[in-house]
Enzyme design. Structure first.
Site, PDB file in Angstrom:
ATOM      1  N   GLY D 147       0.994  -1.020  -0.037  1.00 56.03           N
ATOM      2  CA  GLY D 147      -0.041   0.065  -0.108  1.00 56.03           C
ATOM      3  C   GLY D 147       0.933   1.371   0.054  1.00 56.03           C
ATOM      4  O   GLY D 147       2.117   1.243   0.276  1.00 56.03           O
ATOM      5  N   CYS D 148       0.167   2.407  -0.375  1.00 55.62           N
ATOM      6  CA  CYS D 148       1.173   3.489  -0.454  1.00 55.62           C
ATOM      7  C   CYS D 148       1.621   4.070   0.842  1.00 55.62           C
ATOM      8  O   CYS D 148       2.688   4.159   1.254  1.00 55.62           O
ATOM      9  CB  CYS D 148       0.333   4.547  -1.227  1.00 55.62           C
ATOM     10  SG  CYS D 148      -1.348   4.988  -0.352  1.00 55.62           S
TER      11      CYS D 148
END
Lengths: 333, 333, 333, 333
Positions: D147-148
């Protein structure tokens, strides 16, 4: 063959930094020097991290930086000319991004800019819009990189000029804030620019005579109305051209004109719907649409570029590619 | 005297919410009802916190909300007309913010908008631009609040129209994103609008016939070129008018014309330098400058408003003030 | 009773201009003077059109501007103190928006700010957060208007401090660019701020000791971690407080604490969902939410204000209202 | 050797479009297919002009697009898993950008995301953060792209985790609006996001367990506080980490830890001053700074990435480079 060595003068400005970034990664050229005045001694990637060019900014010294094959001069008008002259004296091929060598009428230059800084070279440059002057650029030693607004406007209007369709023109132009330069001023302050837009330099923007000169070169000698506006975004320029045609134009003829002009151009995109500036951000593309307004008979052309790229830095590299006989797209597509 | 009671229909939209906010704090009127469709049942200050209007949004029911003295209808064209008709039947004085009652030629309405939703009322409204039609508004029971672009454009051009100076017109207009309404769409998505600008509805924006109609009313019957652009800011509209005068105009005459027209107007500011939209943000002001371009003979007028205020909500309250004999500035200055 | 006359010193800055705008329209006070340094001689509505205050900016001259009942001093720290002293000598009641009179420990002031410009007055001011010190403000002649971050942070944390719940605190704060002032700098340039965000003054922002002092006054003597960030918007401040409670807290207790503290406060809004800064833009409101994180036991409080309004100008007017026995909401709600 | 052929599933989303753009220009891979659902049939460069990828978007059909060597799956969680399973069945090597294969505890996955769409593959993927798991990625057939927020947070915290320095953590994260996806919603509307910022998913953002899992893998099993905020910019993510160290840390040790961890990493930049997101815009870089707060003993780490690049698309290409034994920087530096 060894890579031609290139210097970028004024690499701490917005356009200069991008030019340096493009040349540092260019498959053919070698970035040899980057110069700056107040930021000399710092590394370019400290001043402009996004460039990721780990070179030290040097103070301008003709004896040092002229030992190159080519130079991009990213300085303001008036101060650019003497540097260009110094480089040319040493045989360096130059793309000048200032306005100093764009005009061919000395009186007009002086009216709009004041005394010229290298009169002996005045009128010696080729106007560096490759889509209009590719062959001349190929053989040139001094190329005057066009202004940002003229780039977008001339690409939009040249097909009409050549077809004898330009009767009367209003150009309403809009530019992002980077066009105002890196100097912190009341105008470039975030609070002044954010959530605002305003016309500026009404009746007296210096790109006016440049556009007129080049339109005349395409066969349309006329006086234009040109008004730029500041809009709250970083990079991007949109030029809305309202043309009263010299004779009736029909939609099919218009499409054909633009198709003939640009179908094989690597950096011009003619589309059906009007362009946004986001579509050309950080690119060398010019994107445009042409419309015939049946109600009024007017021809409308909308054209967008990134003012720092096709409007300055990447177009300078495009010119360099042409000058050195490379594929025009190298390093910028 | 008891405060006239006012209903705002469509108070969950941008303009409706501001109108409700202004009326809730108005010294003379009492905000009696606010309506909404999908958000009925919620409080307005939950949907639009900045209004701080603690009223519950009601579903539209003519039997309920027409027990008022006046109503502002903030609905889209086509659906507004029947609601206006229902309100008028019960004697409610109406300011309609939609386009349904602005045009006076039924054919033109239908060409641009389609069938009308209350044909019996068509043509019955006064065009609610107080600076042009103050006296008629004072006596009106149905006022058609102008479109945002027409407001800015007509204030900019009316003095020229009345002086017989309008030969040919190009209007290049720029608006913030709130003009596109509260509906989430591909166009209003932050990523599409941010750092972008683009022309839209080229040749076919519905404010075109509205501007032409009202210019004709000021003595200038002509076909105009009008192109709106979307720019990345929330509220604000700038209209750049390029006029080829019907006869020579001189700068002094121009200044006098605008001074005569607006010196005593409470909401029009004529300035020397071109206006920005920030200067009129969240206000009922229209700010403008007029220029004579000596090179081309053109007259340039730049005019800025807040599209949601003078372009919609606060102008509706201004109209209400006029209709009810109040000081025009009450509640909006 | 005649309106008390008020002077605003430093009315060309962002906060000063808003203060002047609010006082010019205030039902009780009369704006008598507005001062500026480099812009003296211009009208305030030329420098800051949105104020629409048609007064001329005067150079600061104690003999002239001290003939008033009250003054708002909107100058930077260090230079504010002597002006405040000059005003106090002539009996003028003062709200000082600088940091010069906020701290009560001289050593701490000097550590963070340097030598004080009016040591004889040091420690004489009441800390002007009406929600915490209303009674003292009412009787004060010198009120130190809180910093923007302390305003949002203290309103967020005071209920926990008084309940003995503050064990350890991390404050992550975010502010719009107006907080950096009107000076054009590399930081406030549109191109630097737009599409960017960055922490600044890590470990050393001067609002740190101010927050610690006032928390201690509410019963919680502790050393805090406070880090501000610059975000790309004009006005608005969000303070995210991460509290490790000194003892277990339960969600119901938390809600009750905040309800007790703020249910009757006119300018504090406690909500269930986290606040945005848009909701308080151009207002004197502080909007907040409190959360109990069941996974970690932490208490989270989010609090938003407009840094130029509740964080500066409108809070100064709120203080003035309290000092002069007026309804606290006059002129700012 | 022939170029490995790659398909991008979900190329009409923001991350998918960038991934397709990078692969289309990649010196080693050949972009064979791009898929989309509602926009199938359109060309990718019509939907996302900046990609300038002239390929037609195809509807997803395992029989068609699985004739490739590798695939990037850019679909939302829950729907990604079955597509990944279909690709793996046919021997395609996959980088999955959804959350479906990031977690290793099935119960935790189901708590935060619901039932899994391909349980037989659950737990089979390598976590694709090359800076932490390079060797495992090289041999993997299924890589779960992080995920970012975890990307930025883990790079910031891993050196502290491995050194046993993580006592307690608060992560305050800020993201541009592209993180909310391409769907037009009330949240992503320009008017809602512009000039605003707000915390969201307080206490319950799904990246929380992912960060905890990976920190545990680096030796620090603990429960964290993680709160994301929405800020008004397009791309960019800043993660501010507030660490209460498990033991005293000194500044020199900290610098050494980060130098040891990242000095030779091609995409991690450790700097003295805090990073801005502009500096990593449109790049695969993560830029960070580490600070020791002498007043509180806390360790602060700030880390910035472009959420669509290093936080998604370019990191997926980086993983592909590693999986296929290429120079990690190919096509993304």
């Amino acid at each position: 063959m060894a890579s031609p060595r290139v210097a970028v003068l004024g690499a701490s400005g917005y356009a200069g930094a991008i030019a340096a970034m493009l040349l540092y990664r260019h498959p053919h050229f070698a970035l040899a020097h980057v110069t700056a005045r107040s930021e000399a001694g710092q590394r370019l990637d400290d001043v402009h991290p996004r460039t990721r060019v780990p070179l030290e900014l040097e103070p301008w010294d003709p004896a040092v930086q002229s030992g190159v094959d080519a130079a991009l001069v990213c300085w303001p008008h008036r101060v650019a000319a003497p540097a260009v002259a110094a480089l040319r004296e040493r045989g360096v091929r130059v793309v000048d991004l200032s306005a100093d060598f764009r005009l061919r009428d000395r009186g007009i230059y002086e009216d709009w800019y004041g005394p010229h800084g290298a009169p002996e070279l005045f009128g010696q440059a080729v106007y560096g819009l490759p889509e209009l002057h590719r062959a001349a650029i190929a053989g040139a030693d001094l190329v005057a990189n066009p202004g940002c607004y003229p780039t977008a406007a001339l690409l939009a209007l040249a097909p009409l000029a050549r077809a004898g369709l330009l009767g009367d023109i209003v150009i309403d132009a809009k530019s992002g804030v980077s066009g105002a330069g890196r100097e912190p001023t009341a105008t470039t302050h975030f609070i002044a620019a954010d959530e605002n837009m305003t016309p500026y330099k009404v009746e007296r923007h210096r790109h006016t005579p440049e556009i007129e000169q080049e339109l005349a070169g395409q066969g349309a000698a006329l006086t234009i109305t040109f008004t730029p506006h500041l809009v709250p975004l970083a990079q991007g320029e949109l030029v809305s051209c309202y043309v009263t045609p010299a004779r009736d134009a029909d939609p099919d003829e218009l499409l054909e004109l633009y198709d003939d002009a640009y179908a094989t151009e690597p950096f011009v995109e003619v589309r059906t719907g009007p362009p946004g500036v986001q579509e050309v951000r950080d690119t060398n593309f010019c994107r445009m649409s042409v419309h015939h307004d049946g109600r009024t008979g007017r021809v409308l052309v909308f054209s967008s570029i990134d003012n720092l790229w096709k409007g300055a830095a990447s177009q300078a590299v495009q010119n360099l590619n042409v000058m050195f006989g490379r594929d025009e797209r190298e390093g910028i597509a």
